[in-house]
Enzyme design. Structure first.
Site, PDB file in Angstrom:
ATOM      1  N   ASN A  14     -16.646  -6.667 -41.586  1.00  0.00           N
ATOM      2  CA  ASN A  14     -15.626  -7.334 -42.137  1.00  0.00           C
ATOM      3  C   ASN A  14     -14.617  -6.410 -42.973  1.00  0.00           C
ATOM      4  O   ASN A  14     -15.018  -5.320 -43.895  1.00  0.00           O
ATOM      5  CB  ASN A  14     -16.131  -8.373 -43.235  1.00  0.00           C
ATOM      6  CG  ASN A  14     -16.913  -8.142 -44.183  1.00  0.00           C
ATOM      7  OD1 ASN A  14     -17.590  -7.087 -44.040  1.00  0.00           O
ATOM      8  ND2 ASN A  14     -17.000  -8.985 -45.245  1.00  0.00           N
TER       9      ASN A  14
ATOM     10  N   GLU B  76     -11.682  -6.892 -45.577  1.00  0.00           N
ATOM     11  CA  GLU B  76     -10.771  -7.713 -46.486  1.00  0.00           C
ATOM     12  C   GLU B  76      -9.219  -7.122 -46.864  1.00  0.00           C
ATOM     13  O   GLU B  76      -8.993  -6.008 -46.856  1.00  0.00           O
ATOM     14  CB  GLU B  76     -11.529  -8.250 -47.881  1.00  0.00           C
ATOM     15  CG  GLU B  76     -12.926  -8.858 -47.357  1.00  0.00           C
ATOM     16  CD  GLU B  76     -13.708  -9.171 -48.487  1.00  0.00           C
ATOM     17  OE1 GLU B  76     -13.688  -8.743 -49.504  1.00  0.00           O
ATOM     18  OE2 GLU B  76     -14.777  -9.927 -48.140  1.00  0.00           O
TER      19      GLU B  76
ATOM     20  N   CYS C 266     -13.275 -11.076 -40.064  1.00  0.00           N
ATOM     21  CA  CYS C 266     -14.679 -10.952 -40.072  1.00  0.00           C
ATOM     22  C   CYS C 266     -15.389  -9.797 -39.074  1.00  0.00           C
ATOM     23  O   CYS C 266     -14.426  -9.485 -38.339  1.00  0.00           O
ATOM     24  CB  CYS C 266     -15.380 -12.220 -39.366  1.00  0.00           C
ATOM     25  SG  CYS C 266     -15.297 -13.858 -40.552  1.00  0.00           S
TER      26      CYS C 266
ATOM     27  N   GLU D 175     -17.247  -9.657 -36.884  1.00  0.00           N
ATOM     28  CA  GLU D 175     -17.672 -10.468 -35.502  1.00  0.00           C
ATOM     29  C   GLU D 175     -16.224 -10.161 -34.567  1.00  0.00           C
ATOM     30  O   GLU D 175     -16.207  -9.770 -33.592  1.00  0.00           O
ATOM     31  CB  GLU D 175     -18.027 -11.834 -35.318  1.00  0.00           C
ATOM     32  CG  GLU D 175     -19.500 -11.997 -36.012  1.00  0.00           C
ATOM     33  CD  GLU D 175     -19.269 -12.470 -37.400  1.00  0.00           C
ATOM     34  OE1 GLU D 175     -18.519 -11.875 -37.975  1.00  0.00           O
ATOM     35  OE2 GLU D 175     -20.030 -13.171 -37.779  1.00  0.00           O
TER      36      GLU D 175
ATOM     37  N   CYS E 177     -18.838 -17.438 -38.557  1.00  0.00           N
ATOM     38  CA  CYS E 177     -18.087 -18.632 -38.713  1.00  0.00           C
ATOM     39  C   CYS E 177     -17.456 -19.200 -37.607  1.00  0.00           C
ATOM     40  O   CYS E 177     -17.230 -18.813 -36.318  1.00  0.00           O
ATOM     41  CB  CYS E 177     -16.752 -18.151 -39.608  1.00  0.00           C
ATOM     42  SG  CYS E 177     -15.636 -17.159 -38.630  1.00  0.00           S
TER      43      CYS E 177
ATOM     44  N   CYS F 295     -14.921 -17.154 -35.359  1.00  0.00           N
ATOM     45  CA  CYS F 295     -15.580 -16.110 -34.587  1.00  0.00           C
ATOM     46  C   CYS F 295     -16.399 -16.758 -33.573  1.00  0.00           C
ATOM     47  O   CYS F 295     -16.452 -15.974 -32.408  1.00  0.00           O
ATOM     48  CB  CYS F 295     -16.613 -15.346 -35.508  1.00  0.00           C
ATOM     49  SG  CYS F 295     -15.872 -14.294 -36.721  1.00  0.00           S
TER      50      CYS F 295
HETATM   51  N1  THU Z   1     -17.668 -12.864 -42.918  1.00  0.00           N
HETATM   52  C1  THU Z   1     -17.955 -12.311 -41.618  1.00  0.00           C
HETATM   53  O1  THU Z   1     -17.502 -10.935 -41.713  1.00  0.00           O
HETATM   54  N2  THU Z   1     -18.636 -12.851 -40.906  1.00  0.00           N
HETATM   55  C2  THU Z   1     -18.916 -14.271 -40.907  1.00  0.00           C
HETATM   56  O2  THU Z   1     -19.440 -14.347 -39.709  1.00  0.00           O
HETATM   57  C3  THU Z   1     -18.642 -14.899 -42.086  1.00  0.00           C
HETATM   58  C4  THU Z   1     -17.963 -14.368 -43.200  1.00  0.00           C
HETATM   59  C5  THU Z   1     -16.695 -12.141 -43.835  1.00  0.00           C
HETATM   60  C6  THU Z   1     -15.500 -12.798 -44.216  1.00  0.00           C
HETATM   61  C7  THU Z   1     -15.318 -12.215 -45.698  1.00  0.00           C
HETATM   62  O3  THU Z   1     -14.769 -10.836 -45.485  1.00  0.00           O
HETATM   63  C8  THU Z   1     -16.891 -11.996 -46.160  1.00  0.00           C
HETATM   64  O4  THU Z   1     -17.773 -12.426 -45.004  1.00  0.00           O
HETATM   65  C9  THU Z   1     -17.125 -13.577 -47.134  1.00  0.00           C
HETATM   66  O5  THU Z   1     -16.858 -14.583 -46.420  1.00  0.00           O
END
Ligand code: THU
Length: 158
Positions: free
Chosen positions: A61, A63, A72, A74, A112, A115
């Protein structure tokens, strides 16, 4: 009116029960958590995708201070995989996460909704199920396909 119950096939395994190939994919997802850029949530996620050409592509991930601009793990992995190897198809994906202390999250992490939708399209392109492995520190959830994570899905391509 007719009723249709949908069941989700979910296997729960320990790491040692898995095949070497599956353990390798989970290792790649766990390694990718260390390349996460998550200064805001401090929740570090890694994803690794096995491709039909034998490659394993991973992502984490990423940000951004403008929060919705992040992505994310994925989708980072999936978009990189398909933009690098457009002729290869996805065969499996593993996902792992760790917290700020560096410890792996005990329970398996699930992708999520956005994804799931993105991964489903790559599964449709593959024309075959993409195995999903959700790794927690204590146990691993295994689903036979992305479709099983998103049973009633939107799809424009068939
Ligand atoms: N996140 C992912 O990378 N994958 C997921 O399936 C759920 C959430 C990340 C997004 C964000 O950077 C952090 O996790 C917190 O939500």
């Amino acid at each position: 009116m007719r009723r249709a119950d949908i069941t989700i096939p979910l296997s729960v395994a320990s790491y040692s029960e898995l095949s070497e190939a599956d353990r390798q994919l989970i290792d790649a997802a766990r390694a990718a958590t260390h390349r996460s850029y998550a200064p805001y949530s401090r929740f570090c996620v890694g994803a690794a995708i096995r491709l039909s050409n034998g490659e394993i592509v991973s992502g984490s991930n990423q940000e951004n201070a403008a929060y919705p601009s992040g992505l994310c793990a994925e989708r980072t992995a999936a978009f990189y995989a398909h933009s690098t190897y457009p002729d290869a198809t996805f065969t499996a994906i593993a996902i792992a996460a760790r917290d700020t202390t560096g410890a792996e999250i005990p329970a398996p992490i699930a992708p999520c909704g956005a994804c799931r939708q993105s991964l489903l399209e790559y599964e449709t392109l593959a024309g075959a199920p993409v195995k999903v492995m959700l790794a927690g520190a204590d146990e691993i959830f295994i689903l036979p396909s992305v479709r099983s994570l998103l049973p009633v899905a939107f799809s424009e391509i068939v």
